[in-house]
Design a protein around this motif. Structure first.
Motif, PDB file in Angstrom:
ATOM      1  N   ILE A 150       0.851  -1.191   0.000  1.00 35.77           N
ATOM      2  CA  ILE A 150       0.000   0.000   0.000  1.00 35.77           C
ATOM      3  C   ILE A 150       0.884   1.238   0.000  1.00 35.77           C
ATOM      4  O   ILE A 150       1.632   1.492   0.953  1.00 35.77           O
ATOM      5  CB  ILE A 150      -0.927  -0.004   1.228  1.00 35.77           C
ATOM      6  N   LEU A 151       0.802   1.993  -1.083  1.00 40.22           N
ATOM      7  CA  LEU A 151       1.558   3.239  -1.205  1.00 40.22           C
ATOM      8  C   LEU A 151       0.682   4.378  -0.706  1.00 40.22           C
ATOM      9  O   LEU A 151      -0.324   4.717  -1.317  1.00 40.22           O
ATOM     10  CB  LEU A 151       1.959   3.482  -2.665  1.00 40.22           C
ATOM     11  N   GLY A 152       1.084   4.946   0.426  1.00 40.57           N
ATOM     12  CA  GLY A 152       0.271   5.967   1.079  1.00 40.57           C
ATOM     13  C   GLY A 152      -0.528   5.336   2.190  1.00 40.57           C
ATOM     14  O   GLY A 152      -1.484   4.607   1.927  1.00 40.57           O
ATOM     15  N   THR A 153      -0.130   5.587   3.423  1.00 43.18           N
ATOM     16  CA  THR A 153      -0.761   4.900   4.562  1.00 43.18           C
ATOM     17  C   THR A 153      -1.463   5.882   5.490  1.00 43.18           C
ATOM     18  O   THR A 153      -1.411   5.754   6.706  1.00 43.18           O
ATOM     19  CB  THR A 153       0.281   4.079   5.346  1.00 43.18           C
ATOM     20  N   ILE A 172       1.833  -4.434   3.636  1.00 43.07           N
ATOM     21  CA  ILE A 172       3.153  -3.797   3.583  1.00 43.07           C
ATOM     22  C   ILE A 172       2.943  -2.344   3.182  1.00 43.07           C
ATOM     23  O   ILE A 172       2.473  -2.056   2.075  1.00 43.07           O
ATOM     24  CB  ILE A 172       4.060  -4.503   2.555  1.00 43.07           C
ATOM     25  N   GLY A 173       3.261  -1.430   4.071  1.00 50.56           N
ATOM     26  CA  GLY A 173       3.070  -0.014   3.804  1.00 50.56           C
ATOM     27  C   GLY A 173       4.320   0.643   3.261  1.00 50.56           C
ATOM     28  O   GLY A 173       5.441   0.238   3.579  1.00 50.56           O
ATOM     29  N   VAL A 174       4.115   1.663   2.436  1.00 53.52           N
ATOM     30  CA  VAL A 174       5.221   2.466   1.913  1.00 53.52           C
ATOM     31  C   VAL A 174       4.869   3.927   2.151  1.00 53.52           C
ATOM     32  O   VAL A 174       3.834   4.416   1.684  1.00 53.52           O
ATOM     33  CB  VAL A 174       5.453   2.208   0.409  1.00 53.52           C
ATOM     34  N   ARG A 175       5.724   4.627   2.883  1.00 52.27           N
ATOM     35  CA  ARG A 175       5.486   6.030   3.188  1.00 52.27           C
ATOM     36  C   ARG A 175       6.821   6.742   3.349  1.00 52.27           C
ATOM     37  O   ARG A 175       7.881   6.100   3.409  1.00 52.27           O
ATOM     38  CB  ARG A 175       4.642   6.173   4.460  1.00 52.27           C
ATOM     39  N   ILE A 185      -1.061  -2.021   9.289  1.00 53.01           N
ATOM     40  CA  ILE A 185       0.124  -2.300   8.467  1.00 53.01           C
ATOM     41  C   ILE A 185       1.064  -3.227   9.235  1.00 53.01           C
ATOM     42  O   ILE A 185       1.491  -2.921  10.347  1.00 53.01           O
ATOM     43  CB  ILE A 185       0.866  -0.993   8.102  1.00 53.01           C
ATOM     44  N   ASP A 186       1.398  -4.357   8.616  1.00 50.64           N
ATOM     45  CA  ASP A 186       2.299  -5.320   9.263  1.00 50.64           C
ATOM     46  C   ASP A 186       3.755  -4.899   9.169  1.00 50.64           C
ATOM     47  O   ASP A 186       4.515  -5.043  10.133  1.00 50.64           O
ATOM     48  CB  ASP A 186       2.127  -6.707   8.620  1.00 50.64           C
ATOM     49  N   ASP A 187       4.166  -4.410   8.004  1.00 48.19           N
ATOM     50  CA  ASP A 187       5.551  -3.982   7.779  1.00 48.19           C
ATOM     51  C   ASP A 187       5.550  -2.647   7.065  1.00 48.19           C
ATOM     52  O   ASP A 187       4.787  -2.458   6.111  1.00 48.19           O
ATOM     53  CB  ASP A 187       6.305  -5.010   6.921  1.00 48.19           C
ATOM     54  N   MET A 188       6.412  -1.743   7.510  1.00 48.40           N
ATOM     55  CA  MET A 188       6.469  -0.417   6.908  1.00 48.40           C
ATOM     56  C   MET A 188       7.831  -0.201   6.255  1.00 48.40           C
ATOM     57  O   MET A 188       8.867  -0.594   6.798  1.00 48.40           O
ATOM     58  CB  MET A 188       6.232   0.669   7.960  1.00 48.40           C
TER      59      MET A 188
END
Length: 321
Positions: A150-153, A172-175, A185-188
């Protein structure tokens, strides 16, 4: 003298609440309750009030706001405020606040619905129904055990993550700041790690604002990094994906399918190949409208809270500038 122009489509009880919040401050209600069920709300600052206007609640046209020399504060109906932050749009001392936090529920559910529809081949079956054909498509996908990137959390991305995780996905988050934990989110990861993260993605979901850094963040090169079984979902801003490259990636089998509520340009030209791509589900930028009651209620609650802040001199919530 201060004057708030309130363009919200309010019922009598809601107007009473705004009057109480404003106290002795002048407030003009110019919204029409009949517009409440519209997918988007319009806003106008009456010409005869522009000289006196110090605050506007609503996405009034920039050219009207430019005719409000005393303007101090703009509260939008929308989460995005891009047009109001462009150089020269508003005077630099005008505070701009958004309705961020109102749309997560609606947009995330739309993204989630698109995800499941594509995993289960529902668009294909709808097409077959039109042709009166009864033909199973074969194997389908599942969110159980899937890696959902997920891009943008923010509000939208976090809500979508919780829905996917409830189905057994690893989220899996991306920020920008990977050190900030987000519920669901499990992993950032940071954007510097995006290329590596995309290689393990089963679903890539975008809920990003439009900035120079996010423009075409998903391009041809990055789609080639993904598994050919991967899916792309976008309900943030259309220019986060290069739509020409997306059409090529779908046609060439670099990725499996895509769900788009936003495009670049918007709407797509009638000749764009994505219109005819059976593995692309397109909706006309309606995920974040005000057609869901909870969204409308939340927009009004955010504005009401900020009227209280404005009157009392407190810091405004959701300040974008």
């Amino acid at each position: 003298m201060t004057c708030i122009i309130n363009c919200l489509p309010l019922n009598d009880d809601e107007r009473k609440a705004f009057r109480e919040a404003a106290g002795d401050m002048r407030q003009e209600f110019v919204g029409d309750l009949s517009a409440r069920r519209n997918i988007s709300w319009s806003a106008e600052v009456p010409e005869d009030l522009r000289e006196e206007t110090t605050a506007v609640i609503g996405n009034a046209p920039v050219e009207q706001l430019a005719e409000c020399p005393k303007l101090q504060w703009l509260q939008t109906f929308s989460a995005g405020v891009d047009s109001y932050l462009k150089p020269g749009a508003l005077a630099q001392d005008v505070q701009v606040t958004s309705a961020s936090g109102a749309y997560g529920h609606a947009v995330a559910e739309h993204m989630f619905a698109m995800t499941l529809a594509l995993l289960k081949d529902l668009p294909l079956y709808r097409d077959q129904q039109h042709d009166r054909r009864w033909k199973p498509s074969g194997h389908v996908g599942t969110l159980d055990g899937a890696n959902v990137v997920i891009l943008g959390t923010g509000d939208i991305g976090a809500h979508y993550a919780r829905l996917c995780r409830a189905c057994g996905s690893r989220t899996i988050g991306v920020r920008r700041n990977a050190a900030v934990a987000v519920d669901g989110i499990d992993d950032m990861h940071s954007f510097e790690e995006l290329d590596a993260v995309l290689q393990v993605a089963d679903v890539v979901a975008l809920a990003l604002p439009s900035t120079p850094e996010t423009r075409h963040i998903i391009n041809a090169e990055r789609m080639r990094l993904m598994s050919n079984n991967a899916m792309v979902i976008n309900a943030g801003r259309g220019d986060a994906i290069d739509c020409d490259a997306l059409a090529d990636a779908l046609n060439g089998g670099d990725i499996s399918c895509a769900g788009l509520d936003v495009t670049d340009p918007e709407p797509l030209p009638s000749e764009h190949p994505l219109w005819g791509e059976s593995r692309c589900l397109i909706t006309p930028h309606i995920a974040g409208g005000t057609h869901l009651k909870s969204t409308a209620d939340r927009i009004i609650a955010i504005a009401l809270d900020n009227v209280r802040n404005y009157v009392s001199g407190q810091a405004l919530s959701n300040r974008m500038r």
